[in-house]
Motif scaffolding. Sequence first.
Motif, short mmCIF file in Angstrom:
data_model
loop_
_atom_site.label_atom_id
_atom_site.label_comp_id
_atom_site.label_asym_id
_atom_site.label_seq_id
_atom_site.Cartn_x
_atom_site.Cartn_y
_atom_site.Cartn_z
N LEU A 35 1.46 5.38 1.58
CA LEU A 35 1.33 6.21 2.78
C LEU A 35 0.85 7.60 2.39
CD1 LEU A 35 4.79 5.36 4.37
CD2 LEU A 35 2.60 4.29 4.91
N THR A 36 0.20 8.28 3.31
CA THR A 36 -0.20 9.66 3.00
C THR A 36 1.03 10.57 2.89
OG1 THR A 36 -0.47 10.14 5.35
CG2 THR A 36 -2.45 9.54 4.14
N GLU A 37 2.14 10.16 3.52
CA GLU A 37 3.32 11.03 3.57
C GLU A 37 4.14 10.98 2.29
OE1 GLU A 37 2.42 8.85 5.82
OE2 GLU A 37 2.59 9.65 7.85
N TYR A 50 0.84 -1.20 0.00
CA TYR A 50 0.00 0.00 0.00
C TYR A 50 0.87 1.24 0.00
CZ TYR A 50 0.80 -1.17 4.93
OH TYR A 50 1.37 -1.56 6.11
N VAL A 86 10.87 12.83 3.36
CA VAL A 86 11.78 11.86 3.98
C VAL A 86 11.89 12.12 5.47
CG1 VAL A 86 14.16 11.03 4.00
CG2 VAL A 86 13.01 11.43 1.84
N MET A 124 11.60 16.93 2.75
CA MET A 124 10.51 17.10 3.71
C MET A 124 9.70 15.82 3.90
SD MET A 124 8.66 20.69 3.74
CE MET A 124 10.10 21.54 3.19
N LEU A 148 9.42 13.06 7.30
CA LEU A 148 8.20 12.51 7.90
C LEU A 148 8.28 11.00 8.05
CD1 LEU A 148 5.40 14.50 6.05
CD2 LEU A 148 6.44 15.01 8.24
N VAL A 149 8.63 10.31 6.99
CA VAL A 149 8.80 8.85 7.04
C VAL A 149 10.13 8.55 6.36
CG1 VAL A 149 7.85 6.61 6.49
CG2 VAL A 149 6.32 8.50 6.91
N PRO A 150 11.19 8.38 7.15
CA PRO A 150 12.53 8.33 6.56
C PRO A 150 12.86 7.03 5.84
CG PRO A 150 12.64 8.05 8.94
CD PRO A 150 11.22 8.35 8.62
#
Lengths: 312, 300
Positions: free
Chosen positions: B177-179, B175, B192, B190, B194-196
């Motif tokens: 992600l929203t990020e 799936y 990265v 930016m 949030l979710v690196p």
Amino acid sequence: MPTGMLQIRQISGHVGSAPGAGVQREEEVCKYIDVTTCIGCKACEVACVEWNDMPFQQTTFDNTYQTMPATAWNYWNLIKFNEQPREDGTLQWLMRKDQCMHCEDPGCLRACPADGAIVQYTNGIVDFQQENCIGCQYCVSGCPFDIPKFNGTTKKVYKCTLCSDRVGQGLEPACIKSCPTGCLKFGTKADMRALADSRARQLREHSGFPNAGVYDPPSIGGTHVIYVLHDVTHPERYGGLPANPTIPPAFTIWKRVAKPIALALALLAAPVAFFHYVMEGPKEPQPPSGPFSTGFGESAPPSGPAEREVPR
Amino acid sequence: MLKDDGSTLCGNWLYSGSWTEAGAMSQRRGTDDPSGLGVYPNWAWSWPANRRVMYNRASCDPSGKPWDAERRQIWWNEPAGRWVGVDVPDFKADSAPKDHMGPFIMNPEGIGRLFGPLAAFQDGPFPEFYEPIESPILNPLHPKQSTNPVVQKFKTPLDKYGSPSEGYTVICTTYRLTEHYHYWTKNNPMNVELVPEPFVEIPVELAGEMGLSGGERVKVSSARGAYIAKAMVTRRIRPMLIDGKKTYQIGIPIHWGYRGIAEDAGRTALTSANLLSPTVIDPNAYTPEFKGFLVKIEKA
């Protein structure tokens, strides 16, 4: 930070009234956060970083969707993710936008000894003025929400400004503007409180959340950021929101007791000095003397009389 | 009111009437339910025309009387010569029952379909449930034909399929992600931030069996390839009881692979999650079967 037309209500470490106080009336503003409709997309985090021009920082994976463990000096807005198991075996995934609460009675401002480093505007926003900050970090200890963060390089403390630069120009804060679900709203405190109350009532009566309520803690006079929570009786489940936030008593004693006493004593010094002059007269002038001559004159006996005492 | 002379603008006709002189109809929050049937006509707005039940003419018999007199949706009012009721009629409002217009107004024949028209679907006229190509069980409805016989498979040596007997017992889904956005934003600082890094979401129960804690690296392998990333141990994905057997599901967000800020910093394997998933294409919608396939999982 340019803040347009904002009027100042309170100034940290300041003797006397705030300049311009009462010249204009301003509505108190408030940020409304409906935790129950937040989807944790973090758009508000990006909006905050972009508007405030904050640098990229490398984060690391920490077994969670949360960007970092806590807000940072250069990251003022953070969604806190918590998996909350319920008694019936189901799970609630809680997401709470964490940032400065802009307390009506701000512990940071009360703790701050530097004149003008922290101000509270008439509209309720609490803002740090870094050019006046002395880096003592008393505000960090004074905050019940662990929000002010120290930057070791600049030796200053930073936090969310509630976008005072935008609000002063009649705009909503950047986070509010970016929210795609409408769980963030901005307006007057009275309007946002009414909206939050009606949303909480809807959750209680129609959505099966009997403990839903509004987080606007009276222990610090309310806040200019309020939450609608599914369960207001357990705010600590939402990433450590304190149930009864208080300012450490040391700062109350400092501001309300110790500081006035110190000020009174300082003011008392002038009349005491005056009466001392009247009663005792002026201090007699001493013969000018350097450290060597003084030491010689007081400790070494004069040679003349000593010689005279020598028996013939 | 929408006009056909160019003086009004609508965009999509479905939304005609969603914004009136009174404002945005979708923002209405009326909780009154006059019919007691849960229609809530003043709660928000539903397209088209604030109609709550599509094809509601079907709730009446051919003469226009509700099949269930206790729960009446719409009905024919002979003196008024119109369809009336607690919902907006999904029908030509003045078409009398004696004219025999069918309730399913979007079908040429005006009636509902059990048997689809010839050649509308590749896999036959009747709707049918098939298991994915890789499934932990055989189709309980018809085990001899468990999967869709006309599904499109690629025929290269890389297109291999695993089965539970070969040890592929864990269901994997992929799936977004929203990020992040596809594979682009792993190069944007930016996003990265949030979710690196890539991760694999694993139920706590499975992690417990593996002796795995969050943040440790895991290797997920299918018959086609392997993927290494850190484990996110969560209660959000729960074990399932399928055909009497406890079955685990894991989830992989797809946004990483090859190059990117985290990859270039050496913090993650340089592979794509699509190395795991099968290239099997639904015969009608051409949707690839990336949402359900079988894998093994071990500590890396």
